[in-house]
Design a protein around this motif. Structure first.
Motif, mmCIF file in Angstrom:
data_model
loop_
_atom_site.group_PDB
_atom_site.id
_atom_site.type_symbol
_atom_site.label_atom_id
_atom_site.label_comp_id
_atom_site.label_asym_id
_atom_site.label_seq_id
_atom_site.Cartn_x
_atom_site.Cartn_y
_atom_site.Cartn_z
ATOM 1 N N ALA A 193 57.928 54.782 68.935
ATOM 2 C CA ALA A 193 58.114 56.119 68.350
ATOM 3 C C ALA A 193 58.815 57.041 69.349
ATOM 4 C CB ALA A 193 56.768 56.705 67.929
ATOM 5 N N TRP B 39 61.789 52.145 64.491
ATOM 6 C CA TRP B 39 60.387 52.187 64.919
ATOM 7 C C TRP B 39 59.741 50.799 64.810
ATOM 8 C CZ3 TRP B 39 55.677 53.887 61.677
ATOM 9 C CH2 TRP B 39 54.560 54.061 62.490
ATOM 10 N N TRP C 235 52.980 57.821 62.158
ATOM 11 C CA TRP C 235 52.507 57.513 63.514
ATOM 12 C C TRP C 235 51.139 58.148 63.762
ATOM 13 C CZ3 TRP C 235 51.928 60.828 67.901
ATOM 14 C CH2 TRP C 235 51.637 60.148 69.094
ATOM 15 N N ASN D 280 53.555 50.726 69.332
ATOM 16 C CA ASN D 280 53.999 51.671 68.302
ATOM 17 C C ASN D 280 54.359 53.021 68.897
ATOM 18 O OD1 ASN D 280 53.898 50.036 66.033
ATOM 19 N ND2 ASN D 280 51.753 50.473 65.618
#
Length: 509
Positions: free
Chosen positions: A474, A423, A297, A470
């Motif tokens: 996360a 994710w 990430w 994203n």
């Protein structure tokens, strides 16, 4: 493997050198568990695969290692501990070379499986051989050095992996094993000949081994390929799920009726062992999933280099090194259920902190949960290991330690697969929701008015939506993991109250 006898002819400098070689070999294997974590974006980019596919490089190693751990006792009894250790080191080195030479994801995964199979026996055998070469009064010091390499490996892995990937190439994270592996294998054969264990023609539970490989292999393939193949809408994933489930049932029945089982499932009759290992598996699965997800990430979304992602991940090490001896002492005096529950709930709390991360978070905002996590890890790992091994009879200690290590390693691989899959899957949902909320034409016109082209405006909007999706995803994964930690922290109270300091450090492998 729990019966060890000191070998008297190793003294002075030769004894220290032998201990250093054993600790260094253990360090190399532990290091390889985490060195690839921050390198996944580099590997994925180089081999033209997705980030979730790149994670297979981590999970394939962990699964292969987990499968081989239960075989360690049989290998040592059949071929000798020193010979098995040296061959394992040599095989690990050969597959490290092949990993570095890999030109496709398939080749790299195959070679990582080879690394894991040869690396599996190295950690428990390094511990066993240390106990054989040191007299009893010095064994705790030897185990202290061994434990230090076990703690330092996961700390230095991300730093080394990031630095090497940024400044050379990801191939070198495997090539650095070559001198260490060869020197250690040679030194072990020269220094530890007299420490060789007796050998015998032992029967191997071949049926149990094949069933173990079958159900674990099917489970891991299902977890790794499910995202790519639309999960249970794909017949192949359904077949893998059925194979894993049926394989586990047959394996359990087989091992319960086998005279010399490869995995002694009957140890689960002890409630203290079962609950402790269950809490350890849940906790380690969530823990390993987070340390695999965070570097990806950071690099994909926040533009961190692999080096900086590694440094941030490694800030956890300060607390782990500081608190390990303190947690070990407290475990001898206080109710270990309370210590384990405290550690797991603290891990849940710091993981919940991560659930509020944003794309504009600075380094310290990201580092604080890592630092606090480092303080929590010893309180989670040491008491749970002590409780698990303290719940079984002395003659079952080696089998219990092997089973505990097997389940912990498997939980890590499964946790990493699930974390990366959730994710990626939740990012799709977040992307669709954000796109629905965004008035794209208005935003595009605004961007074009300040000088961007139409294509540039669309690309900017797409990147912004992708980045935010994203991050939201996360955060969702971290929130889910925090619940897993809290659950593990609660179920540990189902254990019967353990006696203080039940298990000694030599059994914690």
């Amino acid at each position: 493997m729990n019966q060890v006898y000191p070998i008297s002819d190793l003294k002075g400098g030769r004894l220290i050198l032998a201990a250093f070689v054993l600790a260094l070999a253990n360090f190399m294997v532990v290091l390889d568990m985490t060195i690839a974590n921050v390198s996944v974006p580099h590997i994925s980019g180089s081999l033209a695969v997705s980030a979730s596919q790149g994670t297979w490089v981590i999970t394939s190693y962990a699964v292969a290692e987990a499968i081989c751990v239960p075989l360690t006792g049989w290998l040592a009894g059949r071929f000798g501990a020193v010979r098995t250790f040296a061959v394992s080191l040599f095989g690990f080195t050969i597959f490290s070379i092949l990993c570095g030479l890999s030109t496709s994801l398939e080749m790299l995964i195959f070679c990582r499986i080879g690394q894991g199979l040869f690396g599996g026996p190295i950690m428990p055998l390094s511990q066993t051989l240390l106990m054989r070469i040191f007299p009893q009064e010095k064994q705790s010091q030897a185990m202290g050095m061994w434990a230090m390499t076990t703690v330092l490996g996961p700390i230095l892995g991300p730093i080394l992996g990031g630095t090497i990937s940024d400044n050379w190439s990801w191939h070198w994270i495997f090539f650095i094993n070559i001198p260490v592996g060869l020197v250690c294998a040679y030194a072990v054969m020269r220094l530890l000949k007299s420490a060789e264990t007796p050998t015998a023609k032992l029967k191997i539970d071949m049926g149990g081994l094949l069933l173990l490989v079958l159900w674990i292999g099917a489970l891991q393939l299902m977890l790794d390929l499910g995202h790519e193949k639309d999960w249970f809408n794909n017949p192949f994933i359904v077949i893998l799920a059925i194979t894993s489930f049926v394989g586990l049932i047959i394996f359990t029945i087989w091992e319960l009726t086998e005279r010399h089982p490869i995995v002694n499932i009957q140890i689960f009759r002890y409630r203290g062992f079962t609950i402790s290992v269950l809490a350890l598996a849940f906790g380690f699965g969530a823990f390993f999933g987070s340390i695999v997800l965070i570097p990806q990430w950071l690099q994909i979304n926040l533009g961190y280099t692999a080096s900086w992602a590694g440094l941030l991940t490694a800030t956890m090490g300060l607390g782990s090194l500081t608190m390990s001896p303190i947690a070990a002492k407290l475990a001898m005096k206080y109710d270990q259920r309370a210590l384990a529950s405290f550690g797991l709930c603290l891990l849940g709390g710091v993981t919940l902190m991560r659930a509020f991360w944003t794309t504009d978070a600075d380094f310290m905002a990201l580092a604080w949960p890592q630092i606090l996590q480092g303080f929590a890890v010893p309180f989670f790992f040491i008491p749970l290991s002590n409780m698990a091994l303290g719940a079984v009879k002395p003659h079952e200690m080696a089998a219990a330690a092997g089973l505990m290590n097997f389940l912990r390693t498997m939980a890590g691989a499964i946790g990493a697969s699930i974390a990366v899959t959730i994710w990626a899957d939740h990012a799709k949902i977040s992307r669709a929701e954000l796109s629905g909320l965004l008035h794209i034409d208005e935003v595009k016109n605004t961007l074009m008015n300040i000088g961007l082209s139409e294509q540039g405006s669309i690309a900017y909007i797409a990147n912004l939506v992708e980045s935010e999706a994203n991050t939201i995803s996360a955060d969702y994964v971290f929130f889910t993991m925090s619940l897993v930690f809290f659950f593990a922290g609660l179920i540990i109270w189902l254990c019967p109250k353990p006696k203080a300091g039940m298990a000694s450090s030599e059994n914690l492998h």
